[in-house]
Design a protein around this motif. Structure first.
Motif, PDB file in Angstrom:
ATOM      1  N   ARG A  69      45.559  33.551  28.661  1.00  0.00           N
ATOM      2  CA  ARG A  69      46.509  34.593  29.047  1.00  0.00           C
ATOM      3  C   ARG A  69      46.357  34.876  30.538  1.00  0.00           C
ATOM      4  NH1 ARG A  69      42.641  38.027  25.911  1.00  0.00           N
ATOM      5  NH2 ARG A  69      41.352  39.063  27.464  1.00  0.00           N
ATOM      6  N   ALA A  70      47.397  35.455  31.112  1.00  0.00           N
ATOM      7  CA  ALA A  70      47.377  35.854  32.523  1.00  0.00           C
ATOM      8  C   ALA A  70      47.922  37.267  32.600  1.00  0.00           C
ATOM      9  CB  ALA A  70      48.210  34.902  33.359  1.00  0.00           C
ATOM     10  N   ARG A  71      47.085  38.224  33.010  1.00  0.00           N
ATOM     11  CA  ARG A  71      47.512  39.624  33.047  1.00  0.00           C
ATOM     12  C   ARG A  71      47.442  40.245  34.435  1.00  0.00           C
ATOM     13  NH1 ARG A  71      44.844  42.467  27.814  1.00  0.00           N
ATOM     14  NH2 ARG A  71      42.900  41.805  28.728  1.00  0.00           N
ATOM     15  N   SER A  72      46.966  39.502  35.419  1.00  0.00           N
ATOM     16  CA  SER A  72      46.896  40.005  36.791  1.00  0.00           C
ATOM     17  C   SER A  72      48.211  39.716  37.498  1.00  0.00           C
ATOM     18  CB  SER A  72      45.752  39.321  37.536  1.00  0.00           C
ATOM     19  OG  SER A  72      45.788  39.619  38.913  1.00  0.00           O
TER      20      SER A  72
ATOM     21  N   SER B  40      42.213  36.203  37.163  1.00  0.00           N
ATOM     22  CA  SER B  40      42.377  35.415  35.949  1.00  0.00           C
ATOM     23  C   SER B  40      41.488  35.921  34.822  1.00  0.00           C
ATOM     24  CB  SER B  40      42.060  33.942  36.221  1.00  0.00           C
ATOM     25  OG  SER B  40      40.675  33.784  36.441  1.00  0.00           O
ATOM     26  N   GLN B  41      41.735  35.373  33.634  1.00  0.00           N
ATOM     27  CA  GLN B  41      41.031  35.791  32.431  1.00  0.00           C
ATOM     28  C   GLN B  41      39.532  35.529  32.519  1.00  0.00           C
ATOM     29  OE1 GLN B  41      42.424  33.828  28.906  1.00  0.00           O
ATOM     30  NE2 GLN B  41      41.244  35.098  27.523  1.00  0.00           N
TER      31      GLN B  41
ATOM     32  N   GLU C 217      36.860  39.431  33.301  1.00  0.00           N
ATOM     33  CA  GLU C 217      38.295  39.259  33.537  1.00  0.00           C
ATOM     34  C   GLU C 217      38.825  40.235  34.589  1.00  0.00           C
ATOM     35  OE1 GLU C 217      42.587  39.333  31.132  1.00  0.00           O
ATOM     36  OE2 GLU C 217      40.740  39.756  30.039  1.00  0.00           O
TER      37      GLU C 217
ATOM     38  N   ARG D 111      42.263  41.768  35.534  1.00  0.00           N
ATOM     39  CA  ARG D 111      43.638  41.865  35.036  1.00  0.00           C
ATOM     40  C   ARG D 111      44.515  42.761  35.896  1.00  0.00           C
ATOM     41  NH1 ARG D 111      44.036  45.262  29.484  1.00  0.00           N
ATOM     42  NH2 ARG D 111      46.183  45.321  30.206  1.00  0.00           N
ATOM     43  N   ASN D 112      43.990  43.206  37.026  1.00  0.00           N
ATOM     44  CA  ASN D 112      44.803  44.021  37.944  1.00  0.00           C
ATOM     45  C   ASN D 112      45.210  43.196  39.154  1.00  0.00           C
ATOM     46  OD1 ASN D 112      42.391  44.452  39.879  1.00  0.00           O
ATOM     47  ND2 ASN D 112      41.650  45.277  37.945  1.00  0.00           N
TER      48      ASN D 112
ATOM     49  N   ASP E   4      37.092  44.616  37.693  1.00  0.00           N
ATOM     50  CA  ASP E   4      36.990  43.747  36.519  1.00  0.00           C
ATOM     51  C   ASP E   4      36.883  44.578  35.237  1.00  0.00           C
ATOM     52  OD1 ASP E   4      34.280  44.485  36.118  1.00  0.00           O
ATOM     53  OD2 ASP E   4      33.489  42.660  37.014  1.00  0.00           O
ATOM     54  N   LEU E   5      36.912  43.901  34.110  1.00  0.00           N
ATOM     55  CA  LEU E   5      36.901  44.586  32.818  1.00  0.00           C
ATOM     56  C   LEU E   5      35.568  45.239  32.494  1.00  0.00           C
ATOM     57  CD1 LEU E   5      39.045  42.508  30.289  1.00  0.00           C
ATOM     58  CD2 LEU E   5      39.599  44.610  31.482  1.00  0.00           C
TER      59      LEU E   5
ATOM     60  N   THR F   5      41.565  48.332  34.761  1.00  0.00           N
ATOM     61  CA  THR F   5      42.769  47.567  34.414  1.00  0.00           C
ATOM     62  C   THR F   5      43.904  47.839  35.398  1.00  0.00           C
ATOM     63  OG1 THR F   5      43.453  49.291  32.867  1.00  0.00           O
ATOM     64  CG2 THR F   5      42.199  47.438  31.967  1.00  0.00           C
TER      65      THR F   5
END
Length: 200
Positions: A50-53, A66-67, A90, A92-93, A115-116, A145
């Motif tokens: 997945r890619a959330r950034s 990246s994850q 990860e 993700r921002n 990071d997470l 996030t």
């Protein structure tokens, strides 16, 4: 990197007011141009499902997390990796890039992201070299996030948590996380203040 091209927007929210609107003058793209767009390049994140950034653009590069915790600076024209930095978890921002004066040949802007696991990082935007890393909040379930914001020498970081995932554990005493914002000195990572959304 192109020092003639400082960031034209303030990060993922686009403006400090978080309007998320890029004017045609900045985008150099009108609504009528959108159907004519074609793929120029694509980048596959190694080891990611997945890619959330969200990507950030500055200095002729695209900055994205990246994850697996790697933050990349990708060449805008080719998509080739200029540098890669490995965070602890990860990212993700959207990385926030410190602004600089257009054409300043000595400009050495910083990139900020979280990071997470609740750490905030500052790296040199043109090299990926780590400048500082701090824990945003002492709570063990803290996570980052949301995207940091850079303004007048400070980095503002939204605080979130993974307590929702801990609720499945009957031995975990929920809910102790407050949420909030922490402000850090952009140069050193020293905590300036931390404020919570609820008092206790």
């Amino acid at each position: 990197f192109d020092r003639r091209r400082p960031p034209e927007v303030a990060g993922w929210g686009i403006t400090l007011g978080n309007e998320r609107y890029v004017s045609p003058a900045i985008a150099r793209l009108a609504a009528a141009d959108v159907p004519k767009l074609e793929l120029k390049w694509a980048f596959g994140f190694p080891g990611a499902s997945r890619a959330r950034s969200q990507p950030t653009y500055a200095g002729g590069a695209v900055f994205v997390g990246s994850q697996d915790g790697t933050v990349y600076a990708l060449d805008l024209a080719s998509g080739c990796v200029r540098w890669a930095f490995r965070a602890g978890a990860e990212v993700r921002n959207a990385p926030s890039i410190e602004p600089w004066k257009k054409g300043d040949r000595r400009a050495n802007p910083r990139a900020f992201f979280g990071d997470l696991e609740g750490h905030v990082y500052a790296v040199e935007a043109f090299t990926g070299k780590l400048l500082w890393k701090v824990r945003a909040n002492p709570h063990p379930r803290t996570t980052i996030t949301g995207s940091p914001r850079v303004f007048e020498g400070r980095v503002y970081v939204p605080l979130s948590s993974t307590e929702w995932a801990s609720a499945a554990d009957p031995s975990y005493e929920c809910c102790s996380f407050q949420g909030g914002v922490a402000a850090f000195d952009a140069a050193t990572g020293a905590l300036a203040w931390r404020s919570y959304t609820i008092a206790e």
